[in-house]
Motif scaffolding. Structure first.
Motif, PDB file in Angstrom:
ATOM      1  N   UNK A 103       9.962  -0.562  -1.087  1.00 28.28           N
ATOM      2  CA  UNK A 103       8.903  -1.074  -0.231  1.00 28.28           C
ATOM      3  C   UNK A 103       8.221   0.087   0.476  1.00 28.28           C
ATOM      4  N   UNK A 104       6.909   0.002   0.597  1.00 28.49           N
ATOM      5  CA  UNK A 104       6.148   1.038   1.292  1.00 28.49           C
ATOM      6  C   UNK A 104       5.446   0.402   2.482  1.00 28.49           C
ATOM      7  N   UNK A 105       5.799   0.848   3.656  1.00 24.56           N
ATOM      8  CA  UNK A 105       5.252   0.298   4.888  1.00 24.56           C
ATOM      9  C   UNK A 105       4.549   1.415   5.655  1.00 24.56           C
ATOM     10  N   UNK A 164       0.821  -1.205   0.000  1.00 19.96           N
ATOM     11  CA  UNK A 164       0.000   0.000   0.000  1.00 19.96           C
ATOM     12  C   UNK A 164       0.851   1.249   0.000  1.00 19.96           C
ATOM     13  N   UNK A 165       0.363   2.286  -0.614  1.00 16.35           N
ATOM     14  CA  UNK A 165       1.108   3.534  -0.713  1.00 16.35           C
ATOM     15  C   UNK A 165       0.951   4.365   0.546  1.00 16.35           C
ATOM     16  N   UNK A 166       2.009   5.054   0.924  1.00 15.23           N
ATOM     17  CA  UNK A 166       1.934   5.983   2.035  1.00 15.23           C
ATOM     18  C   UNK A 166       1.245   7.254   1.579  1.00 15.23           C
ATOM     19  N   UNK A 167       0.663   7.969   2.516  1.00 15.05           N
ATOM     20  CA  UNK A 167      -0.009   9.217   2.202  1.00 15.05           C
ATOM     21  C   UNK A 167       0.850  10.381   2.666  1.00 15.05           C
ATOM     22  N   UNK A 168       0.885  11.421   1.854  1.00 15.60           N
ATOM     23  CA  UNK A 168       1.652  12.616   2.195  1.00 15.60           C
ATOM     24  C   UNK A 168       0.823  13.506   3.129  1.00 15.60           C
ATOM     25  N   UNK A 169       0.660  13.054   4.372  1.00 18.72           N
ATOM     26  CA  UNK A 169      -0.084  13.797   5.388  1.00 18.72           C
ATOM     27  C   UNK A 169      -1.431  14.250   4.838  1.00 18.72           C
ATOM     28  N   UNK A 170      -2.294  13.284   4.585  1.00 20.51           N
ATOM     29  CA  UNK A 170      -3.611  13.559   4.018  1.00 20.51           C
ATOM     30  C   UNK A 170      -4.427  14.435   4.965  1.00 20.51           C
ATOM     31  N   UNK A 174       9.745  -6.864  14.972  1.00 20.74           N
ATOM     32  CA  UNK A 174       8.827  -5.726  14.821  1.00 20.74           C
ATOM     33  C   UNK A 174       8.894  -4.776  16.007  1.00 20.74           C
ATOM     34  N   UNK A 175       9.890  -4.925  16.859  1.00 21.89           N
ATOM     35  CA  UNK A 175       9.972  -4.088  18.061  1.00 21.89           C
ATOM     36  C   UNK A 175      10.043  -2.605  17.725  1.00 21.89           C
ATOM     37  N   UNK A 176      10.649  -2.251  16.603  1.00 27.47           N
ATOM     38  CA  UNK A 176      10.772  -0.852  16.234  1.00 27.47           C
ATOM     39  C   UNK A 176       9.559  -0.261  15.553  1.00 27.47           C
ATOM     40  N   UNK A 177       8.531  -1.080  15.284  1.00 28.24           N
ATOM     41  CA  UNK A 177       7.313  -0.586  14.625  1.00 28.24           C
ATOM     42  C   UNK A 177       6.474   0.131  15.678  1.00 28.24           C
ATOM     43  N   UNK A 178       6.645   1.433  15.770  1.00 32.47           N
ATOM     44  CA  UNK A 178       5.950   2.202  16.802  1.00 32.47           C
ATOM     45  C   UNK A 178       4.487   2.425  16.523  1.00 32.47           C
ATOM     46  N   UNK A 179       4.061   2.281  15.288  1.00 28.38           N
ATOM     47  CA  UNK A 179       2.658   2.468  14.925  1.00 28.38           C
ATOM     48  C   UNK A 179       2.396   1.880  13.561  1.00 28.38           C
ATOM     49  N   UNK A 180       1.107   1.637  13.266  1.00 29.91           N
ATOM     50  CA  UNK A 180       0.740   1.023  11.990  1.00 29.91           C
ATOM     51  C   UNK A 180      -0.686   1.432  11.667  1.00 29.91           C
ATOM     52  N   UNK A 181      -0.949   1.673  10.377  1.00 26.31           N
ATOM     53  CA  UNK A 181      -2.288   2.069   9.922  1.00 26.31           C
ATOM     54  C   UNK A 181      -2.802   1.051   8.918  1.00 26.31           C
ATOM     55  N   UNK A 182      -3.894   0.374   9.269  1.00 23.55           N
ATOM     56  CA  UNK A 182      -4.560  -0.570   8.369  1.00 23.55           C
ATOM     57  C   UNK A 182      -5.743   0.169   7.760  1.00 23.55           C
ATOM     58  N   UNK A 183      -5.590   0.619   6.524  1.00 22.52           N
ATOM     59  CA  UNK A 183      -6.584   1.495   5.904  1.00 22.52           C
ATOM     60  C   UNK A 183      -7.422   0.795   4.848  1.00 22.52           C
ATOM     61  N   UNK A 184      -7.575  -0.510   4.977  1.00 24.41           N
ATOM     62  CA  UNK A 184      -8.405  -1.234   4.025  1.00 24.41           C
ATOM     63  C   UNK A 184      -7.639  -2.357   3.372  1.00 24.41           C
ATOM     64  N   UNK A 185      -8.362  -3.223   2.672  1.00 25.82           N
ATOM     65  CA  UNK A 185      -7.745  -4.390   2.057  1.00 25.82           C
ATOM     66  C   UNK A 185      -7.843  -5.584   2.982  1.00 25.82           C
ATOM     67  N   UNK A 243      -6.812  -8.811   5.292  1.00 28.04           N
ATOM     68  CA  UNK A 243      -5.800  -8.990   6.321  1.00 28.04           C
ATOM     69  C   UNK A 243      -4.578  -9.708   5.754  1.00 28.04           C
ATOM     70  N   UNK A 244      -4.805 -10.637   4.819  1.00 26.17           N
ATOM     71  CA  UNK A 244      -3.681 -11.343   4.203  1.00 26.17           C
ATOM     72  C   UNK A 244      -2.761 -10.366   3.476  1.00 26.17           C
ATOM     73  N   UNK A 245      -3.357  -9.377   2.775  1.00 27.58           N
ATOM     74  CA  UNK A 245      -2.542  -8.395   2.063  1.00 27.58           C
ATOM     75  C   UNK A 245      -1.765  -7.520   3.041  1.00 27.58           C
ATOM     76  N   UNK A 246      -2.399  -7.172   4.161  1.00 27.84           N
ATOM     77  CA  UNK A 246      -1.713  -6.342   5.159  1.00 27.84           C
ATOM     78  C   UNK A 246      -0.545  -7.098   5.774  1.00 27.84           C
ATOM     79  N   UNK A 247      -0.762  -8.381   6.117  1.00 31.75           N
ATOM     80  CA  UNK A 247       0.324  -9.189   6.677  1.00 31.75           C
ATOM     81  C   UNK A 247       1.436  -9.387   5.655  1.00 31.75           C
TER      82      UNK A 247
END
Length: 394
Positions: free
Chosen positions: A329-331, A42-48, A218-229, A231-235
């Motif tokens: 990669x876009x995370x 998924x693409x990141x958003x430029x501060x939507x 994943x200890x450094x992943x301080x936050x995550x946004x699941x914006x649709x799609x 669950x398999x695609x997100x994982x």
């Protein structure tokens, strides 16, 4: 280059139609010679900015991240006036000001709190919780016992929903003078549960019969946004940078799913030793064949930078120059620059190692070692079983 040359030649020979055909041929030639950079996930958003439209998904937020939100209710502009004296002998001036009340949905799962808030890129609410302009703010965390907001209840009456399971913020009489008497572009710093090593477990919360192990990578992943799609695609997106393994949960029966980190060398089952065989494509003496395939490794990672107010950041894999076939990669995760650099370096190393292919002939094979399983192979680290078949010689 070929696109320009073929397009010019085609125009000379066949006019505009010939130019279009020539450009198409040249573009294909460029693609074969130079290659095309690929981007995954998924693409990141430029501060939507905050929007309000039907059918727009409301993200599930984990850990600390920045969200624009979706406006789900608003009043009309409220006008007020004040006459200011112009001084001795001068006429007074009537000044008008405007306010609005609105509700902004933030997350479709409960959150812990809202931190800073930005309006048109400027700080509207500080870390101490103080609004920099007139009005008041209420935050509803989205828990199952959530009560309707009093302002919405007064305006909507018995039809007012409690929005349980939805975290949202309500501005009451927000002063708009500093924003040109319009609703500003809002974004919110949101803190929820489920960041770090527990991110996979939090993502699997809605899935019945599924559970996840702690994922140290994943200890450094301080936050995550699941914006649709799905669950398999997100994982799968997360798994590009944090290696994950999905398997049947032995404690939940055939219908259970267990997701966790890739096994370490000492944890993976050992594949039986190779045996020689006089006939066949390989293995007459050693029973095995090793080969290496060229695979494009990811060269860069885009993410949300925690040190830059969650603005998109970019880290490149160490020692890799940009190339035409490089993948970015876009995370959609909150990371520090150091953690992002570590993730893309490790992902590049794994991608290069994934080009190694081993073929072995063994006397017997445990049926549980099906394709997708991780196994230890002769002191050469952890490998993934891609396929196997029965033959007369093993």
């Amino acid at each position: 280059m070929a696109t320009l040359v073929f397009g010019a030649l085609g125009t000379l020979v066949g006019g505009p139609l010939g130019g279009a055909i020539g450009s198409l041929l040249g573009r294909e030639l460029d693609r074969q010679i130079v290659g095309v950079p690929t981007r995954e996930g998924p693409r990141l958003k430029e501060l939507a900015v905050s929007t309000s439209s039907y059918g727009q998904p409301i993200a599930r937020l984990f850990g600390a991240t920045r969200a624009a939100g979706t406006i789900v209710w608003a009043t009309d502009l409220s006008e007020s006036s004040e006459t200011v004296s112009g001084g001795k002998g001068r006429p007074g001036t009537t000044q008008y000001s405007y306010t609005i009340s609105l509700a902004v949905a933030l997350s479709s799962r409960p959150i812990e709190r809202v931190g800073r808030i930005w309006a048109d890129g400027n700080l509207l609410r500080g870390a101490a919780g103080d609004l920099k302009t007139g009005g008041s703010l209420r935050v509803h965390l989205g828990h199952a016992d959530q009560a309707p907001d009093p302002l919405l209840a007064a305006a909507l009456g018995a039809e007012c929903p409690a929005h349980r399971g939805l975290a949202y913020a309500v501005f009451e009489d927000l002063a708009l003078g500093e924003f040109g008497n319009r609703i500003p572009a809002l974004s919110f710093e949101v803190v929820a549960s489920g960041g770090g090593e527990r991110i996979v477990a939090a993502l699997l919360e809605p899935v019945s019969g599924a559970r996840a192990q702690s994922v140290p990578a994943a200890a450094g992943v301080g936050g995550f946004a699941h914006e649709g799609g799905t669950l398999a695609a997100v994982l799968a997106t997360l798994g590009q940078t944090v290696p994950l393994v999905a398997d049947l949960d032995p404690d939940a029966g055939a219908g259970g799913l267990l997701v966790g980190p890739e096994p370490a060398l000492g944890e993976a089952p050992i594949l039986p030793p190779a045996i020689a065989w006089p006939d066949g494509e390989f293995g007459t003496r050693t029973g095995q064949r090793l080969a290496r395939e060229r695979r494009a490794a990811p060269g860069a990672l885009r993410y949300y930078d925690s040190a830059r107010d969650y603005q998109p950041g970019l880290q490149r894999a160490a020692g890799r120059a940009a190339s035409a076939d490089q993948r970015t990669l876009e995370l959609p995760a909150t990371l520090s620059a150091q953690d992002a650099a570590g993730l893309i370096d490790a992902a590049a190393i794994r991608a290069l190692a994934a080009g190694d292919l081993a073929q072995l002939r063994v006397a017997s094979l445990d049926p549980a070692l099906a394709p997708g399983k991780r196994v230890a192979l002769g002191g050469r680290g952890v490998w993934r079983v891609e396929s196997w078949e029965w033959r007369s010689g093993g």
